[in-house]
Design an enzyme around this catalytic site. Sequence first.
Site, mmCIF file in Angstrom:
data_model
loop_
_atom_site.group_PDB
_atom_site.id
_atom_site.type_symbol
_atom_site.label_atom_id
_atom_site.label_comp_id
_atom_site.label_asym_id
_atom_site.label_seq_id
_atom_site.Cartn_x
_atom_site.Cartn_y
_atom_site.Cartn_z
ATOM 1 C CG ASN A 96 -2.797 11.320 4.154
ATOM 2 O OD1 ASN A 96 -2.566 11.026 2.978
ATOM 3 N ND2 ASN A 96 -2.681 10.457 5.147
ATOM 4 N NE ARG A 117 1.362 9.632 4.460
ATOM 5 C CZ ARG A 117 0.776 8.450 4.382
ATOM 6 N NH1 ARG A 117 -0.514 8.359 4.149
ATOM 7 N NH2 ARG A 117 1.460 7.353 4.545
ATOM 8 C CG HIS A 177 4.456 3.725 8.389
ATOM 9 N ND1 HIS A 177 4.493 2.356 8.512
ATOM 10 C CD2 HIS A 177 3.223 4.023 7.942
ATOM 11 C CE1 HIS A 177 3.332 1.850 8.136
ATOM 12 N NE2 HIS A 177 2.537 2.851 7.777
ATOM 13 N NE ARG A 182 -0.140 -2.682 2.743
ATOM 14 C CZ ARG A 182 0.232 -1.498 3.218
ATOM 15 N NH1 ARG A 182 1.483 -1.271 3.536
ATOM 16 N NH2 ARG A 182 -0.654 -0.534 3.365
ATOM 17 C CD GLU A 235 1.475 9.307 9.960
ATOM 18 O OE1 GLU A 235 2.099 8.858 9.000
ATOM 19 O OE2 GLU A 235 0.376 8.848 10.328
#
Length: 394
Positions: free
Chosen positions: A7, A88, A177, A238, A381
């Site tokens: 990643n 990823r 996600h 956010r 993940e």
Amino acid sequence: MKVMAINAGSSSLKFQLLEMPSEIVLASGVVERIGLDDAVFNIKYSDKKVKEVCEIKTHKVAVDMLLSKLVDLNILGSLDEIEAIGHRVVHGGEKFSDSVIITDEVLKAIDEVSELAPLHNPANLTGIEAFKTALPNVEAVAVFDTAFHQTMEPLSYMYSVPYDWYTKYGVRKYGFHGTSHKYVSLRAAHMLGKKPEEVKIIVAHIGNGASLCAIDKGKSIDTSMGFTPLAGIAMGTRSGDIDPAIVQFISQKENKSLDEVIDELNKKSGYLGLSELSSDSRDLWTAANKGDEKSILAVEKQAKMIADYIGAYFLALNGCDAICFTAGIGENAWETRKLVIDRLGAIGVVLDYEENLKRGDERVISAKESKIKLLLIPTNEEVMIARDAVRLIK
Ligand code: AMP
């Protein structure tokens, strides 16, 4: 078969080396502050940890250092043992509804989608290129955060805006996600003793970034992030969903450009914005427990937004079998889980308060009388990336 799951961020490179199909993690770690004189290289293997602070100017240097460490620390006999690499990639646009083997054409397509993820896709590409140079003969796959959500119907992914914004510019909900939502929903089906095609699941991935997903028979039918990862519930920094007219209003009031206002919605809102204290859930809960009103508002606002999405997805799915909590906050912050679940009584959800206090492992946290199972499922993940690499490269 040994597989690397990668990643790559703009200044970081997370890695995990897995033995497949056993899914045993042989080594994992992260290189941070790439580009600086005091970059940090961290690796964990067996029960050992190595940390080095040194100059790492580029992702290529980070990858070379990682590969030589794997051999020097005897984690690998030789680099030839690495048979596949999974990367990823944040945005696959509408082009990728599954992971793919990386070819020149795929690289071009990822680059073309960069307009939709200007912070992420170029960084992901840098990681891919660095491994391609270091291990040119090892096949690599791209695993997209958006791919799992490509099963959404237009009713979920279209915004009610001029239609040609979609045809001309690709303005629609993509969702993110996806790799985590897919992993957690598969684990949930397993925990329920059913096949993924037999269950309806809601996943709450609540970390620094956070999103909800409604999964019907193994397929994403709706998710809370949108055209960008700014949409949905309030996150660390956010805002999540707001009235879009606020952007123009604040731009005029504070004499800021649209870019500056959007930047504040991305980096200075959510937990950080409301609490005026921190973007980290641990800091907020420490302050909230001492009575800090803004921190209480920040955590309660997020919990309400999560519960509201769960209610909406319960209706969209026409009932559901399990609601799952995952990622940094979902897995660890029992207080946030409690706030969310206490709002869900109307759909027959009952929390087991004792079980909810425990941390870490996969477990059922609903009471026996709960009509819907509540599950705590640590996300993974990397394992999904490695599984896809094996599936495609075999
Ligand atoms: P992630 O983006 O999934 O790494 O999640 C990061 C968030 O998880 C941060 O807000 C952390 O404060 C939160 N987090 C991690 N560990 C804990 C913990 N033990 N208790 C509460 N929050 C935690």
